[in-house]
Design an enzyme around this catalytic site. Structure first.
Site, mmCIF file in Angstrom:
data_model
loop_
_atom_site.group_PDB
_atom_site.id
_atom_site.type_symbol
_atom_site.label_atom_id
_atom_site.label_comp_id
_atom_site.label_asym_id
_atom_site.label_seq_id
_atom_site.Cartn_x
_atom_site.Cartn_y
_atom_site.Cartn_z
ATOM 1 N N SER A 184 -5.145 -6.422 52.400
ATOM 2 C CA SER A 184 -5.768 -7.826 51.856
ATOM 3 C C SER A 184 -5.396 -8.236 50.515
ATOM 4 C CB SER A 184 -7.253 -7.633 52.245
ATOM 5 O OG SER A 184 -7.339 -7.242 53.908
ATOM 6 N N GLY A 232 0.658 -7.923 53.511
ATOM 7 C CA GLY A 232 0.838 -8.332 54.963
ATOM 8 C C GLY A 232 0.412 -9.771 55.209
ATOM 9 N N GLY A 233 -0.684 -10.295 55.488
ATOM 10 C CA GLY A 233 -1.133 -11.570 55.905
ATOM 11 C C GLY A 233 -0.410 -12.649 54.902
ATOM 12 N N ASN A 276 5.161 -7.701 54.284
ATOM 13 C CA ASN A 276 5.373 -7.078 55.430
ATOM 14 C C ASN A 276 4.971 -8.349 56.531
ATOM 15 O OD1 ASN A 276 5.333 -5.705 57.994
ATOM 16 N ND2 ASN A 276 3.730 -4.651 57.411
ATOM 17 N N TRP A 277 5.755 -8.773 57.391
ATOM 18 C CA TRP A 277 5.538 -9.660 58.340
ATOM 19 C C TRP A 277 5.245 -9.282 59.728
ATOM 20 C CZ3 TRP A 277 10.713 -13.533 57.933
ATOM 21 C CH2 TRP A 277 10.619 -13.935 56.517
ATOM 22 N N LYS A 278 5.269 -8.121 59.720
ATOM 23 C CA LYS A 278 4.620 -7.507 61.111
ATOM 24 C C LYS A 278 5.293 -8.062 62.279
ATOM 25 C CE LYS A 278 0.110 -6.550 58.556
ATOM 26 N NZ LYS A 278 -0.962 -5.729 58.783
ATOM 27 N N HIS A 338 3.718 3.126 57.868
ATOM 28 C CA HIS A 338 2.593 2.136 58.125
ATOM 29 C C HIS A 338 1.381 2.631 58.932
ATOM 30 C CE1 HIS A 338 0.523 -1.637 58.421
ATOM 31 N NE2 HIS A 338 0.944 -1.943 57.210
ATOM 32 N N GLU A 368 -0.147 1.055 60.996
ATOM 33 C CA GLU A 368 -0.275 0.630 62.197
ATOM 34 C C GLU A 368 0.599 1.556 63.109
ATOM 35 O OE1 GLU A 368 0.579 -3.561 61.291
ATOM 36 O OE2 GLU A 368 -1.525 -3.647 60.512
ATOM 37 N N GLY A 412 -5.489 -5.983 56.686
ATOM 38 C CA GLY A 412 -5.584 -7.176 57.719
ATOM 39 C C GLY A 412 -7.523 -7.388 57.919
ATOM 40 N N GLU A 455 -2.378 2.425 51.178
ATOM 41 C CA GLU A 455 -2.907 1.275 51.753
ATOM 42 C C GLU A 455 -4.070 1.965 52.450
ATOM 43 O OE1 GLU A 455 -0.148 -1.997 52.597
ATOM 44 O OE2 GLU A 455 0.265 -0.473 54.418
HETATM 45 C C1 PEP Z 1 -0.007 -4.319 55.583
HETATM 46 O O1 PEP Z 1 0.604 -4.838 56.595
HETATM 47 O O2 PEP Z 1 0.744 -3.545 54.828
HETATM 48 C C2 PEP Z 1 -0.804 -5.082 54.810
HETATM 49 C C3 PEP Z 1 -1.382 -4.597 53.717
HETATM 50 O O3 PEP Z 1 -1.583 -6.111 55.507
HETATM 51 P P1 PEP Z 1 -2.816 -7.121 54.751
HETATM 52 O O4 PEP Z 1 -2.324 -7.684 53.539
HETATM 53 O O5 PEP Z 1 -2.746 -8.311 55.826
HETATM 54 O O6 PEP Z 1 -3.968 -6.432 54.638
#
Ligand code: PEP
Length: 242
Positions: free
Chosen positions: A203, A224-225, A8-10, A94, A96, A171, A165
């Site tokens: 993460s 994500g990151g 997920n590039w957000k 998600h 967010e 994050g 999640e």
């Molecule tokens: C996400 O955006 O779904 C996520 C899990 O982010 P991260 O891996 O950065 O925690």
């Protein structure tokens, strides 16, 4: 069920940066066998990325969609627009979107139904906040999100994916222990009754992906990151799974 690795590039990467990222990803990932690899860029990059990824190992997902197919919904995106450019997956709920944009279980239920109707595979995200975990309310929260989100829907393999999640792990660099994640996955699986792919997200990085995916209850990861760094994402895609 093939393991699924989704990135997920957000709200990162403009179209030019997205093109460069997907090209580097393809080079770093190389050949992929028996794994489903999905990248989830921002809307403005979808068309560019979909063109580059056509006939490669990469599948394309979107980060959101509206529950209606068209109409007076300024600023929203129809799932039909997504399928028309080769998008096959969509993130629904998600954390967010739930916590920053105020999306409710009821809104997510409508989105999930529309995605199913039009043939988009939802990656339906659920997860508790840190406070809810501390208060021992993880199962209650997950159950509410599943029951309300999936009202009238029978999730089945290949038609929907669920992603656990924990909000406190997204994050933050904090990861659920494999045992914590495995226990919630087992709880979700028991509730769903029908076989369904369940991902862990929070993460995930190249150093912890192997131990997370070694859990028998965990069918893959939502990243994500680390998905913004081609070399890291490629390492996650290729982790050894027992
Ligand atoms: C996400 O955006 O779904 C996520 C899990 O982010 P991260 O891996 O950065 O925690």
């Amino acid at each position: 069920m093939e393991p699924v690795i989704a990135g997920n590039w957000k709200m990162n990467k403009d179209p030019a940066e997205s093109r460069a990222l997907v090209q580097q990803l393809l080079a770093d990932i190389g050949e992929v066998k028996e794994r489903i690899v999905i990248i989830v860029p921002p809307f403005t990059s979808l068309l560019h990325v979909a063109e580059i990824a056509r006939n490669t190992c990469l599948k394309i997902g979107a980060q959101n969609m509206h529950w209606e197919r068209s109409g007076a919904f300024t600023g929203e995106i129809s799932g039909l627009f997504l399928t028309s450019i080769g998008v096959e997956y969509v993130l629904i709920g998600h954390s967010e979107r739930r916590h920053i944009m105020g999306e409710t279980d009821e809104m997510l239920n409508r989105k999930l139904k529309t995605a199913l109707d039009i043939g988009l595979i939802s990656i339906f995200c659920v997860g508790e906040t840190e406070q809810e975990r501390v208060q021992n309310r993880t199962e209650e929260v997950i159950l509410r999100q599943l029951e309300n989100g999936l009202k009238g829907i029978e999730p089945e393999v290949h038609k929907m994916i669920v992603a656990y999640e924990p909000v406190w792990a997204i994050g933050t660099g904090k990861t659920a222990t494999p045992e914590q994640a495995g226990a919630v996955h087992a709880f979700i699986r028991k509730h769903l009754k029908k076989p369904c792919t369940i991902l862990y997200g929070g993460s995930v990085n190249p150093d912890n992906a192997e131990v997370i995916m070694a859990q028998k209850e965990i069918d893959g990861v939502l990243v994500g990151g680390a998905s913004l760094k081609p070399e890291s994402f490629a390492r996650i895609v290729h982790v050894t799974i027992p």
